[in-house]
Design a protein around this motif. Sequence first.
Motif, PDB file in Angstrom:
ATOM      1  N   ARG A   1      21.184 -14.787   7.993  1.00  0.00           N
ATOM      2  CA  ARG A   1      22.229 -15.455   7.209  1.00  0.00           C
ATOM      3  C   ARG A   1      21.623 -16.269   6.077  1.00  0.00           C
ATOM      4  O   ARG A   1      22.178 -16.327   4.971  1.00  0.00           O
ATOM      5  N   LYS A   2      20.473 -16.898   6.317  1.00  0.00           N
ATOM      6  CA  LYS A   2      19.795 -17.619   5.239  1.00  0.00           C
ATOM      7  C   LYS A   2      19.356 -16.659   4.143  1.00  0.00           C
ATOM      8  O   LYS A   2      19.487 -16.963   2.947  1.00  0.00           O
ATOM      9  N   VAL A   3      18.824 -15.500   4.546  1.00  0.00           N
ATOM     10  CA  VAL A   3      18.428 -14.498   3.550  1.00  0.00           C
ATOM     11  C   VAL A   3      19.642 -14.027   2.757  1.00  0.00           C
ATOM     12  O   VAL A   3      19.601 -13.912   1.517  1.00  0.00           O
ATOM     13  N   TYR A   4      20.749 -13.784   3.446  1.00  0.00           N
ATOM     14  CA  TYR A   4      21.968 -13.313   2.779  1.00  0.00           C
ATOM     15  C   TYR A   4      22.494 -14.354   1.796  1.00  0.00           C
ATOM     16  O   TYR A   4      22.884 -14.017   0.664  1.00  0.00           O
TER      17      TYR A   4
ATOM     18  N   ALA B   1      11.077 -12.042  16.863  1.00  0.00           N
ATOM     19  CA  ALA B   1      10.343 -10.772  16.877  1.00  0.00           C
ATOM     20  C   ALA B   1      10.885  -9.825  17.942  1.00  0.00           C
ATOM     21  O   ALA B   1      10.894  -8.604  17.749  1.00  0.00           O
ATOM     22  N   GLU B   2      11.343 -10.376  19.067  1.00  0.00           N
ATOM     23  CA  GLU B   2      11.927  -9.520  20.108  1.00  0.00           C
ATOM     24  C   GLU B   2      13.231  -8.879  19.654  1.00  0.00           C
ATOM     25  O   GLU B   2      13.641  -7.844  20.195  1.00  0.00           O
ATOM     26  N   GLN B   3      13.893  -9.485  18.668  1.00  0.00           N
ATOM     27  CA  GLN B   3      15.142  -8.925  18.155  1.00  0.00           C
ATOM     28  C   GLN B   3      14.932  -8.009  16.955  1.00  0.00           C
ATOM     29  O   GLN B   3      15.903  -7.424  16.456  1.00  0.00           O
ATOM     30  N   LEU B   4      13.699  -7.883  16.493  1.00  0.00           N
ATOM     31  CA  LEU B   4      13.449  -7.069  15.302  1.00  0.00           C
ATOM     32  C   LEU B   4      13.870  -5.605  15.468  1.00  0.00           C
ATOM     33  O   LEU B   4      14.368  -5.007  14.495  1.00  0.00           O
ATOM     34  N   PRO B   5      13.684  -4.967  16.633  1.00  0.00           N
ATOM     35  CA  PRO B   5      14.220  -3.599  16.759  1.00  0.00           C
ATOM     36  C   PRO B   5      15.725  -3.537  16.504  1.00  0.00           C
ATOM     37  O   PRO B   5      16.205  -2.610  15.849  1.00  0.00           O
ATOM     38  N   ASP B   6      16.465  -4.525  17.022  1.00  0.00           N
ATOM     39  CA  ASP B   6      17.907  -4.558  16.770  1.00  0.00           C
ATOM     40  C   ASP B   6      18.208  -4.833  15.297  1.00  0.00           C
ATOM     41  O   ASP B   6      19.171  -4.292  14.740  1.00  0.00           O
ATOM     42  N   VAL B   7      17.376  -5.691  14.667  1.00  0.00           N
ATOM     43  CA  VAL B   7      17.563  -5.980  13.240  1.00  0.00           C
ATOM     44  C   VAL B   7      17.355  -4.719  12.410  1.00  0.00           C
ATOM     45  O   VAL B   7      18.170  -4.383  11.536  1.00  0.00           O
ATOM     46  N   ALA B   8      16.250  -4.008  12.683  1.00  0.00           N
ATOM     47  CA  ALA B   8      15.977  -2.782  11.929  1.00  0.00           C
ATOM     48  C   ALA B   8      17.064  -1.740  12.166  1.00  0.00           C
ATOM     49  O   ALA B   8      17.494  -1.050  11.228  1.00  0.00           O
ATOM     50  N   ASP B   9      17.530  -1.637  13.407  1.00  0.00           N
ATOM     51  CA  ASP B   9      18.584  -0.666  13.706  1.00  0.00           C
ATOM     52  C   ASP B   9      19.895  -1.044  13.012  1.00  0.00           C
ATOM     53  O   ASP B   9      20.600  -0.166  12.483  1.00  0.00           O
TER      54      ASP B   9
ATOM     55  N   GLY C   1      23.016   3.434   6.319  1.00  0.00           N
ATOM     56  CA  GLY C   1      23.541   4.777   6.549  1.00  0.00           C
ATOM     57  C   GLY C   1      25.028   4.882   6.284  1.00  0.00           C
ATOM     58  O   GLY C   1      25.539   5.974   5.972  1.00  0.00           O
ATOM     59  N   ALA C   2      25.748   3.763   6.395  1.00  0.00           N
ATOM     60  CA  ALA C   2      27.183   3.748   6.114  1.00  0.00           C
ATOM     61  C   ALA C   2      27.492   3.574   4.630  1.00  0.00           C
ATOM     62  O   ALA C   2      28.669   3.458   4.254  1.00  0.00           O
ATOM     63  N   GLY C   3      26.460   3.540   3.790  1.00  0.00           N
ATOM     64  CA  GLY C   3      26.672   3.443   2.357  1.00  0.00           C
ATOM     65  C   GLY C   3      26.613   2.037   1.804  1.00  0.00           C
ATOM     66  O   GLY C   3      26.940   1.822   0.625  1.00  0.00           O
ATOM     67  N   GLN C   4      26.197   1.064   2.589  1.00  0.00           N
ATOM     68  CA  GLN C   4      26.114  -0.310   2.100  1.00  0.00           C
ATOM     69  C   GLN C   4      24.817  -0.524   1.324  1.00  0.00           C
ATOM     70  O   GLN C   4      23.837   0.199   1.494  1.00  0.00           O
ATOM     71  N   THR C   5      24.823  -1.559   0.482  1.00  0.00           N
ATOM     72  CA  THR C   5      23.586  -1.980  -0.166  1.00  0.00           C
ATOM     73  C   THR C   5      22.764  -2.791   0.831  1.00  0.00           C
ATOM     74  O   THR C   5      23.244  -3.176   1.900  1.00  0.00           O
ATOM     75  N   ILE C   6      21.532  -3.083   0.467  1.00  0.00           N
ATOM     76  CA  ILE C   6      20.669  -3.834   1.372  1.00  0.00           C
ATOM     77  C   ILE C   6      21.220  -5.242   1.584  1.00  0.00           C
ATOM     78  O   ILE C   6      21.135  -5.802   2.682  1.00  0.00           O
ATOM     79  N   VAL C   7      21.841  -5.834   0.552  1.00  0.00           N
ATOM     80  CA  VAL C   7      22.427  -7.171   0.687  1.00  0.00           C
ATOM     81  C   VAL C   7      23.603  -7.134   1.658  1.00  0.00           C
ATOM     82  O   VAL C   7      23.732  -7.989   2.546  1.00  0.00           O
ATOM     83  N   GLN C   8      24.470  -6.147   1.503  1.00  0.00           N
ATOM     84  CA  GLN C   8      25.609  -6.028   2.412  1.00  0.00           C
ATOM     85  C   GLN C   8      25.158  -5.736   3.840  1.00  0.00           C
ATOM     86  O   GLN C   8      25.743  -6.261   4.807  1.00  0.00           O
ATOM     87  N   ALA C   9      24.133  -4.916   3.996  1.00  0.00           N
ATOM     88  CA  ALA C   9      23.631  -4.602   5.331  1.00  0.00           C
ATOM     89  C   ALA C   9      23.054  -5.848   6.007  1.00  0.00           C
ATOM     90  O   ALA C   9      23.254  -6.065   7.208  1.00  0.00           O
ATOM     91  N   ILE C  10      22.352  -6.688   5.234  1.00  0.00           N
ATOM     92  CA  ILE C  10      21.808  -7.929   5.801  1.00  0.00           C
ATOM     93  C   ILE C  10      22.934  -8.864   6.212  1.00  0.00           C
ATOM     94  O   ILE C  10      22.892  -9.490   7.282  1.00  0.00           O
TER      95      ILE C  10
END
Length: 316
Positions: free
Chosen positions: A182-185, A142-150, A157-166
């Motif tokens: 990585r498990k989600v990906y 949870a402490e890393q969630l701001p970095d995850v969202a960013d 913003g660079a044009g990737q899909t949500i899968v590529q961004a993850i």
Amino acid sequence: MTSAMQGIGYLIGLILTGVLAGLAVGAHLVHHLERREIGQRARSLVIRSAEARSFLLELGARFDASASGQRLAQRLEAADLSLRPHEVLALQAFAVFVFLYLNALFLNLSFFLVLSLALFVVRFATGLYLAHRARQRAIRFAEQLPDVADALARGLGAGQTIVQAIGEAADRLPPPASGGLRKVYQQLLLGYPLHEALEHLYRLYPSADLELMITVILAQQRAGGNLTRVLQRLAITMAERRSMQREIRALTEEPRFSAILVIALPMAFLILFRALMPGMIDALITQPLGWVILGFSLALQIGGFLLIRRITHVEV
């Protein structure tokens, strides 16, 4: 006469040589038979050991496949432990044996009383330890969630899909966020729907912020919209909440330590008095009325601990 004596000497020498040769051959045969018997016993022990190990592994596999084993496996995964459920069960059995052994050495209390207490303590301690590890892991995530969202916002913003961004966020961020993403990906690459992969992530790292981020991602996927901007705002909001939570935790550090003392000090004094004045505490341990008093005292201690923790728990 001399030749006759020499003949007898040669005969005696031959007989002695034959006897010694026979003894040597006999000793060699006995040694060979002993080695053969030892080898057979060793092979028998190895076979029995392999059979016992196979039997134990089969029992372990059955426990792992049971409903209790599956629930324990989920808790082990959430706690980030590489143990199998039957291995945890074996460790619990060993801990119970240690309790019984220490009781036989020092206390000599009732076997069934100590066995019941040991089973309860070991099971409770195991659940408490797994819950603590899972909670600490979820807090770190949870402490890393701001970095995850960013990171997700930057990828989108660079044009990737949500899968590529993850996938890119999983490579760039440190653990435990990298492992969870990585498990989600990997699940998304295997064809899992996005909501199922994110729900599995939430089961491993439950938190209100992660639930909010998953809700935002799924809502934007269904209804459309600028997910990049929403994730950037969410990252700023979560960072501010994390800062406020750290400040509150620093202010409530002393009361939370007092909650630990409420549990630890009475038990420490009970053990100390048992060692210094055993006759004074024996009645409290061996009599039914003493058990009631101990149970009531323990209930009050647990109640005080939970009450202090409840007071010091501030939602942000």
